[in-house]
Design an enzyme around this catalytic site. Structure first.
Site, PDB file in Angstrom:
ATOM      1  N   ARG A 530     -14.113 -13.478 -41.396  1.00  0.00           N
ATOM      2  CA  ARG A 530     -12.706 -13.442 -40.560  1.00  0.00           C
ATOM      3  C   ARG A 530     -11.419 -13.487 -41.533  1.00  0.00           C
ATOM      4  NH1 ARG A 530     -11.442 -14.322 -35.524  1.00  0.00           N
ATOM      5  NH2 ARG A 530     -13.594 -15.042 -34.810  1.00  0.00           N
ATOM      6  N   HIS A 560     -23.297 -16.368 -45.506  1.00  0.00           N
ATOM      7  CA  HIS A 560     -22.266 -17.085 -46.046  1.00  0.00           C
ATOM      8  C   HIS A 560     -22.415 -17.891 -47.345  1.00  0.00           C
ATOM      9  CE1 HIS A 560     -19.407 -20.728 -45.801  1.00  0.00           C
ATOM     10  NE2 HIS A 560     -18.332 -19.805 -45.643  1.00  0.00           N
TER      11      HIS A 560
END
Length: 817
Positions: A530, A560
């Site tokens: 994001r 991640h």
């Protein structure tokens, strides 16, 4: 911000004359369908999962990506101190919501599976009387939105603190503003959209969804007003005493106004586009985060009044330089010259206003074959999402405000009247002034973690190295490993995950050089990070063009984890694997601002595990069990809960026990319940949490042995550490570091990685860090059972307590001396 700037390119187009039904009405009508309280039992999560269509636990078939239903930064999210984006959310040093978050934390099947998995493993029931989950108090979780705003409040407290260097206070003012923008674009907007469209809204507290939303908006309003007062009543006067003045137009002397008139004609006027509203010109679309002037003009011939909007150009400085160290908001300069834009008309009134819109990406991965192209299209679409907040000047007239609220379809509860100027995120430029005496002391990271007189590979063959950024230099350790591997002719392959990196990354350049030299280079790029979607798309293409094998991850899961694998051949033909596993991104700029740990190792077991995990990411390997790793979504939650339960068992058996955790956020209900049961068993539990925390500490009969502390300061606390046992010979237990926070998105919808640290000295260092943070002599915020955070930064005599980060800076200097 990118979203605001990007939207300005298309955001001034006219709205269709046939207006949709007001979203305000949708909010009022639809929210009522979701106001019933909801428990967080497994059955409810299963139902929510079916409605939400979230990914199932485990890694689905690999594809070019997929979206995180929670979206968003980690609980700090927002802007970095240098104007970038926070890798993970909430305001911290960068502000941004913590931004764990996307819309409403939908309860996906992964979380329900987490409960089922724990049940299947015979989850420890705890002491008699507290056996099943339903027997724990129904109000045992704190509200995540309120907790996030409390984190933002901690940032604001630093801006208000006169003991903090002045320009750092200015920076915290900027960080708070950017963080609150992010919070509205992601958390508030996502919650409103889910409520309005009938999607499940996460509600672990049992409070009605509408009540949570109204409380969130009111709390944000109070913080916004406090933020504005801090700027006008404290920051501006303090800057003035140091010779830095932020003035309004009327405070300028005539000569200064005259010089700005010339600047207006040359630099501002050519890019302005006044948009009048009349029957032939519908109300224009107002792009998200754009600053505008609402102007009422009159025709002197007819007496008719007309509404007009003038957009403040987002690419020009937020504060215009009048003379050295004298600044004026750009909207004041434009407002003073409105007569030049509306020649022959009378300017009656004008007010600044600003709109916040939703910024959550919606991508249907089941039908999207090319995530790259789909993501690019979606980034364009999000510029035109509904408005969720309207900020206006306090002096705005009722008529103009009513016009804006009606045309923008903003709910009255989301209208914030503030003393100007609006959009204080632009204060970062003032914070960057070259006035060292008004900033934190200069800091040079230590370069002693890896010996400078031998190769990095020889050093790691001898022993593992634990690096602690920013106190240990990222450039001299992690970046050195990758750059050395790219240049070493004996290195055969480099495999690397990239979640965020900088625009001038030497690591990316090294990977390109390695590929061009014929080495096998595999890069797992998470293009859905994001705030960095555009940058990551660009890096993905650049790497592919250089010959790197670029993989975009799994459907429904963000990648991640932070890891590097290097395969090096020796003269006898044998191969050795070198690895780095970290808690933070491979971003040299934020590595100087974010606190993170990394393990550099040539351990054979770790190398084999990391190899298997890369094969899992790039191929169709179904391996889920590792020897020194815990990997989400399959094993992180279950593995940590098993170790929590083991400490509870030891305590009940009268053996020494202890649990220490350091992370950015704790909101995962199964993990929290396990901590409660361990506390009931008498286990001392210390939680060092930067941002969101749903744990209620200190509740009799439930969490009496749990303490929660938070530290916000010069550096953004970003590392994740999970330790079990005391470290003494009679209280063994594992120590883990890695990328996973205790959030639903991390445990169910991301590929996360924790590595077990085995070196006793390194274990002691990690345990000691948390112990020092929890020490009552260390400055920190303490969480109470009611959800309130209290700052403890002065001793009984009024002297400052130990600042953990300053203490670690001094330790690093002493080590280098």
């Amino acid at each position: 911000m990118d979203s605001g700037q990007g939207s300005s390119q298309r955001g001034d187009g006219k709205k269709s004359a046939s207006k949709e039904p007001g979203k305000q009405q949708v909010w009022d009508a639809q929210v009522m369908q979701h106001t019933g309280s909801r428990r967080v039992g497994a059955a409810r999560r299963d139902t929510a999962a079916k409605q939400d269509g979230g990914p199932k636990e485990g890694s689905g078939p690999r594809q070019a990506g997929g979206r995180d239903p929670d979206g968003g930064r980690e609980p700090d999210g927002g802007r970095e101190p240098d104007g970038g984006r926070e890798p993970d959310g909430g305001p911290g040093h960068d502000g941004g919501p913590g931004h764990d978050g996307g819309p409403g934390h939908g309860a996906g099947p992964g979380r329900a599976a987490g409960h089922k998995q724990l049940a299947a493993q015979g989850h420890d029931a705890g002491p008699a009387g507290w056996g099943a989950e339903d027997e724990l108090p129904s109000d045992r979780y704190l509200d995540r939105e309120e907790s996030w705003l409390h984190f933002s409040e901690r940032v604001l407290e630093l801006a208000e603190d006169e003991r903090v260097p002045l320009l750092e206070r200015v920076r915290f003012e900027s960080i708070f503003a950017g963080a609150l923008d992010e919070f509205f674009m992601v958390r508030v907007a996502g919650r409103i959209r889910r409520m309005a469209t009938g999607l499940p809204v996460e509600n672990a507290t049992g409070r009605p969804a509408r009540e949570i939303l109204e409380h969130t908006l009111e709390m944000a309003r109070e913080l916004s007003a406090r933020h504005a007062r801090c700027f006008s009543d404290s920051i501006v006067p303090a800057l003035g005493l140091e010779g830095v003045e932020i003035l309004r137009w009327k405070e300028l002397v005539p000569a200064e106004q005259e010089s700005l008139q010339k600047l207006f004609r040359e630099r501002i006027y050519p890019v302005l586009t006044p948009l009048a509203v009349d029957p032939a010109h519908p109300f224009p679309f107002i792009s998200g985060l754009s600053l505008s002037l609402a102007v009422t003009i009159a025709d002197p011939k007819t007496g008719a009044t007309i509404f007009a909007r003038v957009k403040v150009p987002p690419l020009l400085p937020r504060f215009m330089t009048v003379s050295p160290n004298r600044y004026v908001p750009i909207e004041d300069v434009i407002a003073a010259h409105l007569d030049d834009l509306f020649i022959g008309l009378e300017v009656i009134e004008h007010y600044a206003f600003r709109v916040t819109r939703i910024r959550d990406l919606e991508i249907d991965e089941d039908v999207t074959e090319n995530l790259l192209k789909s993501l690019e299209r979606e980034l364009m679409r999000t510029r035109f999402e509904p408005a969720v907040r309207l900020e206006v000047e306090e002096s705005i007239s009722a008529d103009v405000l009513d016009r804006l609220v009606t045309e923008l379809d903003v709910h009255p509860s989301a209208v914030y009247r503030l003393t100007g100027p609006l959009d204080l995120s632009g204060l970062s430029a003032i914070a960057d002034l070259d006035m060292r005496q008004l900033k934190y002391p200069a800091f040079v990271p230590s370069e002693s973690a890896l010996p400078q007189d031998t190769s990095v590979f020889a050093a790691l063959t001898d022993h593992d190295v634990l690096v602690h950024h920013p106190y240990d230099s990222f450039t001299a350790s992690v970046q050195r490993l990758v750059v050395s591997a790219a240049a070493d002719p004996r290195v055969l392959a480099i495999k690397h995950t990239l979640y965020r990196t900088s625009g001038d990354s030497e690591i990316v350049d090294a990977l390109i050089d390695a590929a061009e030299a014929g080495k096998q280079v595999v890069v797992v790029v998470e293009i859905k990070a994001r705030g960095d979607e555009r940058a990551n798309i660009a890096w993905a293409r650049k790497l592919e063009e250089a010959g790197c094998h670029v993989v975009y991850g799994f459907v429904g899961l963000k990648t991640h984890c932070k890891m590097v694998l290097i395969v090096r051949e020796y003269a006898d033909g044998s191969l050795r694997r070198f690895c780095h596993i970290g808690t933070g991104n491979y971003h040299p700029k934020t590595a100087r601002l974010y606190e993170d740990f990394g393990l550099l190792t040539a351990d054979k077991t770790v190398g084999e595990d990391v190899t298997d995990l890369f094969n899992h990411l790039t191929g169709y390997s179904q391996k889920s069990d590792y020897r020194r790793l815990l990997v989400a979504p399959e094993r992180v939650r279950a593995g940590l809960v098993e170790q929590i339960d083991e400490q509870a068992r030891r305590s009940r058996d009268g053996l020494p026990s202890r649990i220490q955790m350091k992370c950015n956020a704790i909101i995962d209900e199964p993990t929290i319940d396990s901590l409660y049961r361990a506390s009931q068993a008498g286990v001392p539990i210390d939680l060092f949490v930067r941002g969101i925390c749903a744990v209620r500490p200190g509740v009799p009969g439930m969490s009496e042995t749990i303490r929660v502390r938070s530290i916000v300061g010069r550096f953004l606390e970003h590392s994740r550490i999970y330790t079990f046992g005391t470290g003494a010979g009679d209280a063994p237990g594992d120590v883990w570091i890695g990328s996973a926070d205790l959030m639903h998105r991390n445990l169910d919808r991301r590929v996360e990685l924790l590595v077990r640290v085995t070196d006793p000295a390194q274990q002691a260092e990690l345990r000691g860090l948390i112990s020092t943070a929890m020490d009552e002599r260390t400055s920190s915020w303490w969480l109470g059972p009611d959800g309130a955070w209290t700052r403890h930064h002065l001793d009984a005599g009024g002297a400052a307590l130990r600042d953990l980060q300053s203490y670690l800076v001094r330790q690093g200097r002493a080590a280098d001396a």
